[in-house]
Write a protein that holds these residues in place. Structure first.
Motif, PDB file in Angstrom:
ATOM      1  N   ARG A 223       0.798  -1.042   0.145  1.00  0.00           N
ATOM      2  CA  ARG A 223       0.019  -0.085   0.120  1.00  0.00           C
ATOM      3  C   ARG A 223       0.782   1.126   0.008  1.00  0.00           C
ATOM      4  NH1 ARG A 223      -3.991  -1.950  -1.959  1.00  0.00           N
ATOM      5  NH2 ARG A 223      -5.818  -3.048  -0.722  1.00  0.00           N
ATOM      6  N   GLU A 233      -1.321  -4.519   3.436  1.00  0.00           N
ATOM      7  CA  GLU A 233      -2.553  -4.946   4.137  1.00  0.00           C
ATOM      8  C   GLU A 233      -2.863  -6.467   3.809  1.00  0.00           C
ATOM      9  OE1 GLU A 233      -7.160  -2.957   4.262  1.00  0.00           O
ATOM     10  OE2 GLU A 233      -5.763  -2.550   2.396  1.00  0.00           O
ATOM     11  N   TYR A 246      -3.960  -4.029   8.418  1.00  0.00           N
ATOM     12  CA  TYR A 246      -3.334  -3.157   7.792  1.00  0.00           C
ATOM     13  C   TYR A 246      -2.233  -2.384   8.466  1.00  0.00           C
ATOM     14  CZ  TYR A 246      -2.917   0.938   4.310  1.00  0.00           C
ATOM     15  OH  TYR A 246      -2.502   1.833   3.372  1.00  0.00           O
ATOM     16  N   SER A 303      -8.426   1.211   0.321  1.00  0.00           N
ATOM     17  CA  SER A 303      -8.728   0.412   1.302  1.00  0.00           C
ATOM     18  C   SER A 303      -9.922   0.953   2.275  1.00  0.00           C
ATOM     19  CB  SER A 303      -7.284   0.365   2.476  1.00  0.00           C
ATOM     20  OG  SER A 303      -7.587  -0.326   3.510  1.00  0.00           O
TER      21      SER A 303
END
Length: 897
Positions: A223, A233, A246, A303
């Motif tokens: 990410r 994640e 995460y 996300s």
């Protein structure tokens, strides 16, 4: 269990970058030392910028004390207590009811008794360090000191290996990291073994250790977090929207090492999926449209744990007024080949014009299609704590809430700065985001109705029916055949680049991956401001495709009617009355409008301020009305949705006037605090401040990149320059071109049509006419016994009209400076508009007076405000008028022919 929900705390932090360090079981001692002293049991939480006490009993409110507002922090007695003296304290969720925070002001003492008295010294020392950090003037310095405290604490601790699931586990790597959840991050330690992934937060929240079995992992994604390659994640399911954890690392190498280890493990258990592999599955019909969009969002760094990069889904349906939804009609659907900002032809033309005139870097849209504010706009009914957190303890204005599907769609089509797409929840199974099941008090709209459940379109009989039909539309033949066009815009080759202008899908470079290198910014304040701006504005998804996305392979169903393609549907649709009918008005038709000025009728009125309205400015298309007031706020009102959309405060002093810059991107306000403020409509924040006077700024004008400001400091100043393009960028330097000096306070100014002349009116009744080409005084005329309330040139620049506190209207010849006419009323005329022959003025009593200057008489008295009319605006076609008054209202007037 009689306690606040365990996860509530993560929603209470008022600062998006606040860390949660530690917590202790404690008592809040009430009425210390009094005979009725009592203790409230709960948990004391130490955060980077605040202290929070969360009581066990839900009848008691959660207490939040910002460290910056603490006057004194210290140990209290010998019984394991610490004491805080604070100026501001927030009380949250009293009686377990989610509501706007209550704020208590004044010097207050709060004593918390820890269960383990030996920890008090350590807690106080930590609090004192954090207090020093929070009191630093510069945000960059605050961030740096808090980061140093955090890293020092992390360096002194390590993962507790007694938390391993098995003694036979082999440690592979350990490093520092943060667990990311919406609006809050928890620092701690990551540890990975041959069988498990662990995270141990410093604070012990949400539990002492988060553990994920590697065998359960199905998907992992690198990410981009805060524009840096630091996030990871992990999903333990194939199709779920939300991940299991995460993580944000402090070093890219740590992230990459952990990713490599998990990916190597997964090679033996789960097939890796790329955008191309998902695309093939979707093409062949093995993935639904919903599943495919979900996977593309994940691959593009979207996300549910990051509100600045929340999954984005398209508006599909165009019809929110019919009683039946016809999925066989192409007109039912939105044109997926265009972004939201290009669906309205007229709005697009305005945006293109602004784009062509804009210096580099050019961008089409000043707001994004996805941002934290937009996400929480949709989710306020199920995540009210997030909204309160994002908005400093308040819900948004009731008229700006997510009240209606149809209203929201209309604003996305017509609003000057609203281009938002949807979120996955619109195509899911959970209707709770549409229903006010928590019975939240979200406010009352201007029409009087309370904000409750979301109003559904006529074709939906219930929230469940709405979602069912929305999902049916998403999976329909039309969408399956055209979804690739939207993917090209959001995730593909039309996202930016040479074809972007043709696709009308251009956002500011800062929204794109690689648009800014935070490491290259040396100034810490600038870096923090830039990051905050980007996180709040929204980010464009990572580009997944660089060539046109192929169409889905679908069975050839019955051809849909194509008599008027959707691409041309906007052009085919009839123009609503009044939208373009005045665009080609001749001077004769304007004269006709003024000849009928006595037939003015009140159309609508709204009370949007707490004090007198002082200024009115309207966007070029008439959809947005900006007003200033003595209540110190600038407000943005949507004429189309009839809703107050924004309320902006620059200082605690009155604002005196406002105007819109060409292009409708910036509104300028003058203030009694001596400043002129430049507000970016697109970015929704102040972008520049001109501190140009020694006393209140009473009036401003603008022409050809020159600002004219009048002040009570007895000057009118002429400035050159353009405000900063974006909030957070380097402040622009305004050059003072001329200073027109007066003997006393200047209360009003106005320019002639060519901006070669300026008229000013003073506190002592003098009208002055200035030649701007040479910055010289042409005439100084003592006109009024008292303040000059308003003054303006005639359209042909041959005359000046002035209105004074003495009730007189004076006509002055510009060439000679002679007062050639004077009309008197029995009360002051505070403001006016005129065409050279007729005058419409606003009086002290609230009446609108129509004056016939040639006949030297008052032609009509029209009842208006309850209190003085303080400002007046007329559109270019002379067909629409807006007035503001001391009664805090704005009134919309129409001519009746």
């Amino acid at each position: 269990q009689g306690k606040h929900p365990e996860n509530l705390f993560s929603l209470l932090l008022l600062n998006l970058e606040e860390y949660y360090f530690e917590q202790h079981t404690a008592n809040h001692i009430l009425h210390k030392g009094c005979h009725n002293e009592r203790k409230v049991r709960g948990s004391l939480k130490i955060c980077s910028k605040s202290v929070i006490f969360e009581p066990d009993a839900i009848s008691q409110p959660i207490i939040k004390i910002p460290l910056r507002d603490c006057i004194n922090i210290g140990k209290h007695g010998e019984n394991g207590a610490n004491r805080h003296f604070a100026k501001y304290v927030y009380f949250i969720k009293e009686h377990n009811v989610v509501a706007p925070y209550k704020i208590e002001r004044g010097k207050m003492e709060y004593v918390f008794e820890l269960d383990v008295s030996g920890k008090v010294e350590d807690v106080v020392e930590t609090l004192l360090q954090l207090h020093r950090a929070s009191c630093l003037d510069k945000l960059g310095d605050q961030t740096a000191m808090i980061t140093a405290i955090l890293q020092s604490r992390l360096a002194r601790t390590s993962f507790d290996k007694n938390r391993f699931q098995s003694v036979s586990e082999k440690l592979h790597m350990e490093c520092k990291a943060e667990m990311v959840t919406p609006l809050v991050t928890n620092p701690g330690h990551v540890c990975i073994t041959d069988t498990n992934l662990y995270f141990q937060p410093l604070s012990g929240y949400p539990k002492p250790v988060v553990q994920i079995t590697l065998q359960d992992v199905r998907r992992i994604y690198k990410r981009r977090h805060g524009l840096m390659p630091l996030g990871l994640e992990v999903f333990c399911t194939e199709d779920d929207l939300c991940s299991d954890i995460y993580l944000k690392f402090y070093e890219p190498q740590d992230r990459d090492d952990l990713y490599f280890y998990i990916a190597t493990y997964l090679e033996h258990h789960v097939a890796e999926h790329t955008a191309e592999s998902y695309m093939l599955q979707w093409q062949r019909g093995h993935l639904s449209n919903y599943q495919y969009l979900l996977h593309l969002n994940n691959l593009a760094d979207r996300s549910c744990n990051d509100l600045s990069q929340y999954p984005v889904f398209p508006w599909i349906i165009n019809d929110y007024s019919s009683t039946e939804l016809d999925l066989s009609d192409p007109g039912t659907f939105r044109d997926l080949s265009k972004p939201v900002g290009a669906l309205n032809k007229e709005r697009l033309e305005r945006l293109l014009t602004r784009y062509q005139e804009m210096p580099e870097p050019k961008f089409m849209y000043g707001s994004h299609y996805s941002s934290p504010g937009y996400v929480l706009f949709y989710l306020v009914r199920i995540a009210p704590e997030y909204m309160l957190c994002l908005q400093n303890g308040r819900f948004d204005n009731a008229d700006r809430m997510f009240n209606s599907i149809a209203e929201t769609w209309k604003n996305c089509l017509d609003g000057a700065t609203d281009f938002k797409e949807l979120i996955p929840e619109f195509y899911g199974d959970d209707v709770s985001f549409l229903v006010n099941s928590l019975k939240l008090d979200l406010g009352k709209r201007q029409g009087g109705q309370m904000v409750d459940d979301v109003e559904l379109p006529p074709w939906a009989s219930s929230p469940e029916d709405f979602l069912q039909k929305s999902k049916g539309a998403l999976e329909s033949s039309y969408v399956s055949e055209h979804l690739h066009e939207w993917i090209d815009l959001i995730f593909g080759y039309k996202q930016k680049g040479s074809d972007a202008v043709g696709a009308h899908n251009v956002f500011h470079p800062l929204t794109y991956e690689g648009g800014v290198d935070l490491n290259s910014i040396e100034d810490p304040d600038e870096k923090v401001a830039m990051l905050t701006q980007i996180l709040e504005f929204g980010q464009t998804p990572k580009q997944l495709f660089v060539t046109p996305h192929p169409q889905r392979i679908t069975s050839k169903l019955k051809s849909l009617p194509q008599t008027c393609s959707y691409n041309a549907s906007i052009a085919c649709s009839p123009v609503s009355p009044g939208e373009e009918s005045f665009e080609d008005l001749t001077e004769e038709s304007k004269t006709l409008a003024w000849n009928n000025i006595t037939k003015l009728q009140l159309h609508e009125q709204y009370k949007i301020h707490k004090e007198a309205v002082t200024g009115i400015a309207v966007s070029h298309n008439g959809s947005l009305v900006f007003t200033t007031s003595q209540d110190s706020t600038l407000k943005m009102f949507s004429k189309e949705s009839k809703m107050l959309q924004r309320s902006i405060s620059f200082s605690n002093m009155a604002l005196s006037s406002c105007l819109l810059l060409p292009g409708d991107a910036t509104v300028i306000s003058s203030s009694w605090d001596n400043n002129v403020y430049f507000y970016s409509i697109a970015f929704g924040r102040r972008q520049d401040t001109l501190m140009g006077h020694d006393d209140a700024v009473s009036k401003i004008c603008w022409h050809d990149n020159r600002l004219y400001s009048a002040s009570w400091d007895s000057t009118v100043k002429v400035w050159s320059g353009v405000p900063a393009e974006m909030p957070g960028t380097k402040r622009h330097h305004f050059d003072l071109l001329a200073e027109l000096e007066h003997d006393v306070s200047v209360d009003t100014i106005s320019l002639n049509a060519a901006s070669t002349l300026l008229v000013s009116g003073t506190k002592e009744g003098t009208v002055s006419i200035w030649d701007l080409t040479t910055a010289t005084l042409l005439h100084q005329i003592p006109c009024h016994a008292g303040t000059v309330c308003d003054a303006a040139f005639s359209p042909d620049s041959r005359h000046v009209l002035s209105a004074g506190a003495d009730g007189c209207l004076n006509v002055i010849d510009v060439q000679t400076g002679m007062r050639i006419s004077s009309l008197t009323s029995d009360e002051p005329q505070r403001c006016f508009i005129w065409d050279g022959n007729s005058v419409l003025s606003g009086s002290q009593s609230g009446e609108l007076l129509v004056w016939d200057l040639l006949g030297a008489k008052i032609s009509e008295r029209i009842q208006g405000h309850t209190g003085a009319v303080t400002c007046i605006w007329m559109n270019e076609q002379c067909s629409s008028i807006i007035t503001g008054g001391e009664d805090r209202q704005i009134m919309f007037w129409k001519l009746q022919y």
